[in-house]
Design a protein around this motif. Structure first.
Motif, PDB file in Angstrom:
ATOM      1  N   ASP A  94      43.948  61.827  89.035  1.00 24.87           N
ATOM      2  CA  ASP A  94      43.004  61.061  89.854  1.00 24.87           C
ATOM      3  C   ASP A  94      43.097  61.475  91.316  1.00 24.87           C
ATOM      4  O   ASP A  94      42.086  61.549  92.013  1.00 24.87           O
ATOM      5  CB  ASP A  94      43.254  59.552  89.697  1.00 24.87           C
ATOM      6  N   GLN A  95      44.335  61.795  91.773  1.00 20.09           N
ATOM      7  CA  GLN A  95      44.490  62.230  93.171  1.00 20.09           C
ATOM      8  C   GLN A  95      43.701  63.501  93.438  1.00 20.09           C
ATOM      9  O   GLN A  95      43.111  63.659  94.500  1.00 20.09           O
ATOM     10  CB  GLN A  95      45.953  62.504  93.514  1.00 20.09           C
ATOM     11  N   ASP A  96      43.711  64.416  92.466  1.00 15.21           N
ATOM     12  CA  ASP A  96      42.994  65.681  92.639  1.00 15.21           C
ATOM     13  C   ASP A  96      41.512  65.415  92.862  1.00 15.21           C
ATOM     14  O   ASP A  96      40.891  65.964  93.775  1.00 15.21           O
ATOM     15  CB  ASP A  96      43.178  66.570  91.417  1.00 15.21           C
ATOM     16  N   LEU A  97      40.950  64.540  92.016  1.00  9.36           N
ATOM     17  CA  LEU A  97      39.527  64.213  92.156  1.00  9.36           C
ATOM     18  C   LEU A  97      39.273  63.558  93.508  1.00  9.36           C
ATOM     19  O   LEU A  97      38.318  63.882  94.209  1.00  9.36           O
ATOM     20  CB  LEU A  97      39.085  63.274  91.026  1.00  9.36           C
ATOM     21  N   LEU A  98      40.169  62.639  93.876  1.00  8.49           N
ATOM     22  CA  LEU A  98      40.005  61.940  95.151  1.00  8.49           C
ATOM     23  C   LEU A  98      40.004  62.932  96.308  1.00  8.49           C
ATOM     24  O   LEU A  98      39.147  62.866  97.204  1.00  8.49           O
ATOM     25  CB  LEU A  98      41.175  60.973  95.352  1.00  8.49           C
ATOM     26  N   MET A  99      40.967  63.855  96.309  1.00  7.25           N
ATOM     27  CA  MET A  99      41.068  64.817  97.396  1.00  7.25           C
ATOM     28  C   MET A  99      39.827  65.700  97.445  1.00  7.25           C
ATOM     29  O   MET A  99      39.307  65.991  98.517  1.00  7.25           O
ATOM     30  CB  MET A  99      42.311  65.694  97.211  1.00  7.25           C
ATOM     31  N   LEU A 100      39.346  66.117  96.273  1.00  2.67           N
ATOM     32  CA  LEU A 100      38.160  66.984  96.247  1.00  2.67           C
ATOM     33  C   LEU A 100      36.944  66.238  96.771  1.00  2.67           C
ATOM     34  O   LEU A 100      36.155  66.772  97.545  1.00  2.67           O
ATOM     35  CB  LEU A 100      37.908  67.488  94.825  1.00  2.67           C
ATOM     36  N   PHE A 115      36.011  67.694  84.072  1.00  3.42           N
ATOM     37  CA  PHE A 115      35.402  66.900  85.130  1.00  3.42           C
ATOM     38  C   PHE A 115      34.333  67.735  85.822  1.00  3.42           C
ATOM     39  O   PHE A 115      34.597  68.869  86.219  1.00  3.42           O
ATOM     40  CB  PHE A 115      36.454  66.478  86.143  1.00  3.42           C
ATOM     41  N   VAL A 116      33.158  67.172  85.936  1.00  4.62           N
ATOM     42  CA  VAL A 116      32.071  67.869  86.623  1.00  4.62           C
ATOM     43  C   VAL A 116      31.738  67.084  87.886  1.00  4.62           C
ATOM     44  O   VAL A 116      31.270  65.953  87.811  1.00  4.62           O
ATOM     45  CB  VAL A 116      30.826  67.966  85.710  1.00  4.62           C
ATOM     46  N   ILE A 117      32.048  67.671  89.017  1.00 10.75           N
ATOM     47  CA  ILE A 117      31.766  67.008  90.294  1.00 10.75           C
ATOM     48  C   ILE A 117      30.502  67.629  90.862  1.00 10.75           C
ATOM     49  O   ILE A 117      30.444  68.834  91.090  1.00 10.75           O
ATOM     50  CB  ILE A 117      32.927  67.198  91.281  1.00 10.75           C
ATOM     51  N   LYS A 118      29.485  66.791  91.089  1.00 11.17           N
ATOM     52  CA  LYS A 118      28.251  67.288  91.676  1.00 11.17           C
ATOM     53  C   LYS A 118      28.163  66.768  93.102  1.00 11.17           C
ATOM     54  O   LYS A 118      28.515  65.614  93.370  1.00 11.17           O
ATOM     55  CB  LYS A 118      27.040  66.780  90.895  1.00 11.17           C
ATOM     56  N   MET A 168      31.993  51.773  97.292  1.00 14.33           N
ATOM     57  CA  MET A 168      32.815  50.816  96.548  1.00 14.33           C
ATOM     58  C   MET A 168      33.526  51.468  95.361  1.00 14.33           C
ATOM     59  O   MET A 168      34.271  50.799  94.657  1.00 14.33           O
ATOM     60  CB  MET A 168      31.931  49.683  95.999  1.00 14.33           C
ATOM     61  N   SER A 169      33.267  52.771  95.127  1.00 13.81           N
ATOM     62  CA  SER A 169      33.804  53.413  93.930  1.00 13.81           C
ATOM     63  C   SER A 169      35.307  53.593  94.014  1.00 13.81           C
ATOM     64  O   SER A 169      35.844  53.888  95.072  1.00 13.81           O
ATOM     65  CB  SER A 169      33.172  54.787  93.737  1.00 13.81           C
ATOM     66  N   GLU A 170      35.956  53.409  92.864  1.00 14.00           N
ATOM     67  CA  GLU A 170      37.378  53.715  92.795  1.00 14.00           C
ATOM     68  C   GLU A 170      37.544  54.964  91.942  1.00 14.00           C
ATOM     69  O   GLU A 170      36.714  55.236  91.078  1.00 14.00           O
ATOM     70  CB  GLU A 170      38.171  52.542  92.208  1.00 14.00           C
ATOM     71  N   ILE A 171      38.604  55.708  92.221  1.00 13.82           N
ATOM     72  CA  ILE A 171      38.969  56.817  91.341  1.00 13.82           C
ATOM     73  C   ILE A 171      40.444  56.619  91.080  1.00 13.82           C
ATOM     74  O   ILE A 171      41.260  56.839  91.970  1.00 13.82           O
ATOM     75  CB  ILE A 171      38.739  58.190  92.016  1.00 13.82           C
ATOM     76  N   ARG A 172      40.764  56.094  89.899  1.00 14.97           N
ATOM     77  CA  ARG A 172      42.179  55.841  89.682  1.00 14.97           C
ATOM     78  C   ARG A 172      42.578  56.095  88.242  1.00 14.97           C
ATOM     79  O   ARG A 172      41.767  56.095  87.326  1.00 14.97           O
ATOM     80  CB  ARG A 172      42.574  54.438  90.141  1.00 14.97           C
TER      81      ARG A 172
END
Lengths: 241, 113
Positions: free
Chosen positions: A127-133, A176-179, A155-159
């Motif tokens: 989750d940290q990786d996604l948060l940092m990206l 995971f696909v980040i757009k 308001m989104s959480e990434i955990r």
């Protein structure tokens, strides 16, 4: 006498060297004294330019605000302004879907085999990786971001939630696909920056892939907007503080 | 007597040359140069004193001049790296020695003339 002569010569040479050193030092010290002034002047000039720019921007803002005020007085125009504002705020809040150019980042867990004694966590996307990206994408000027089609809003959480990751209370898993919508070149260079987070992930063996896209669609947030505790402060009250 | 004229003339010549050559030290090195100049000054006074006392040794004088100059600059540089104001040590030592040597030279001259 011979001794005397050679000693005189060496004294003379040393004095010559000393004279040159003295003169150079003298000149240098003098020039330092002079050079200390210009930076101050430059500093002040810089400040003046900055403040002048600020003043110009503020006076422009005054003009814009006056125009808005004028528009509010004319009701028709006010409605249009409100619509415009609503559109913008909705996009920022993620309540409407948006489309535009941007980049797509695909992340997947590493396929390399574990070395002896290595923590298997090192191979997974966290989750940290996604948060940092997501954070780096925002820093690179992304205007809308989604992870596995879950819109990232204020308001989104990434955990972490066991083996899955929660985004907007929805469980997602790899790949995971980040757009991200924004200037594709800016976004890409922001992600590929040396020493950036993506580089670290790649170093760890995580499969990461960036793709520039001319047109991509990011859905609206699925998360309901409920405000149980927060109440808006009246504009006039806020102004008093 | 000739030696005084020689010293004076060479010093003047050196200053003129130094003022006219277009060499300017970067500000960073100016501090070290000042310590080096002080060391050089000390060496020259020491040399004059030894000359007047008749115990002048060419090798000691030249090597002392070069070594002191570089050592003083190096000491100041090292002090800067270490965060200790080592150049103060150089300033004090050379300052004291310059005054001592000057005093001895003065006494010697007073005795002589």
């Amino acid at each position: 006498m011979m001794q005397n002569k050679s000693s005189q010569i060496s004294l003379a040479i040393v004095c010559l060297v000393l004279g040159v050193m003295l003169a150079i030092q003298f000149k240098t010290t003098e020039s330092i004294g002079e050079e200390f002034l210009p930076p101050r002047v430059e500093d002040l000039t810089q400040k003046l330019i900055k403040i002048t720019e600020e003043r110009d921007a503020l006076s422009e803002e005054v003009l814009a605000l006056r125009e808005k005020l004028e528009n509010v007085r004319q009701n028709d125009q006010a409605m249009a302004d409100l619509q415009d504002e609503l559109q913008k705020v909705s996009m920022a809040a993620g309540t409407i879907a948006v489309e535009g150019p941007g980049i797509v980042i695909t992340l997947n867990d590493s396929t390399r085999s574990l070395k002896a004694g290595e923590n298997p966590n090192a191979l997974l996307v966290h989750d940290q990786d996604l948060l940092m990206l997501v954070n780096e994408l925002r820093a690179s000027g992304a205007e809308a971001i989604s992870v596995n089609d879950e819109r990232i809003t204020a308001m989104s959480e990434i955990r972490c939630a066991g083996t899955m990751i929660l985004v907007n209370w929805t469980k997602i898993g790899p790949p995971f696909v980040i757009k991200a919508i924004g200037d594709p070149v800016m976004l890409e260079s922001g992600m590929l920056i040396k020493g950036g987070y993506l580089e670290t992930l790649k170093f760890l063996g995580i499969q990461a892939n960036i793709q520039k896209v001319d047109k991509l669609k990011i859905p609206a947030s699925s998360r309901p907007m409920n405000f149980e505790f927060a109440n808006p402060v009246k504009f006039t009250e806020e102004a008093k503080q | 007597m000739i030696v005084w004229l020689l010293i004076f003339f060479c010093l003047l010549l050196g200053i003129l040359v130094g003022l006219n050559i277009p060499v300017l030290l970067p500000i960073v090195y100016a501090q070290y140069m000042s310590i080096a100049v002080l060391a050089a000054l000390d060496s020259v006074f020491g040399g004059i004193r030894a000359y007047l006392e008749g115990s002048f040794d060419n090798t000691i004088f030249i090597s002392g001049f070069i070594a002191n100059t570089f050592l003083a600059a190096a000491l100041a540089y090292m002090g800067d790296r270490l965060g200790v104001e080592l150049y103060l040590a150089a300033v004090i030592v050379f300052g004291v020695r310059i005054f001592q040597n000057l005093g001895i030279i003065r006494r010697y001259l007073l005795k002589k003339y």
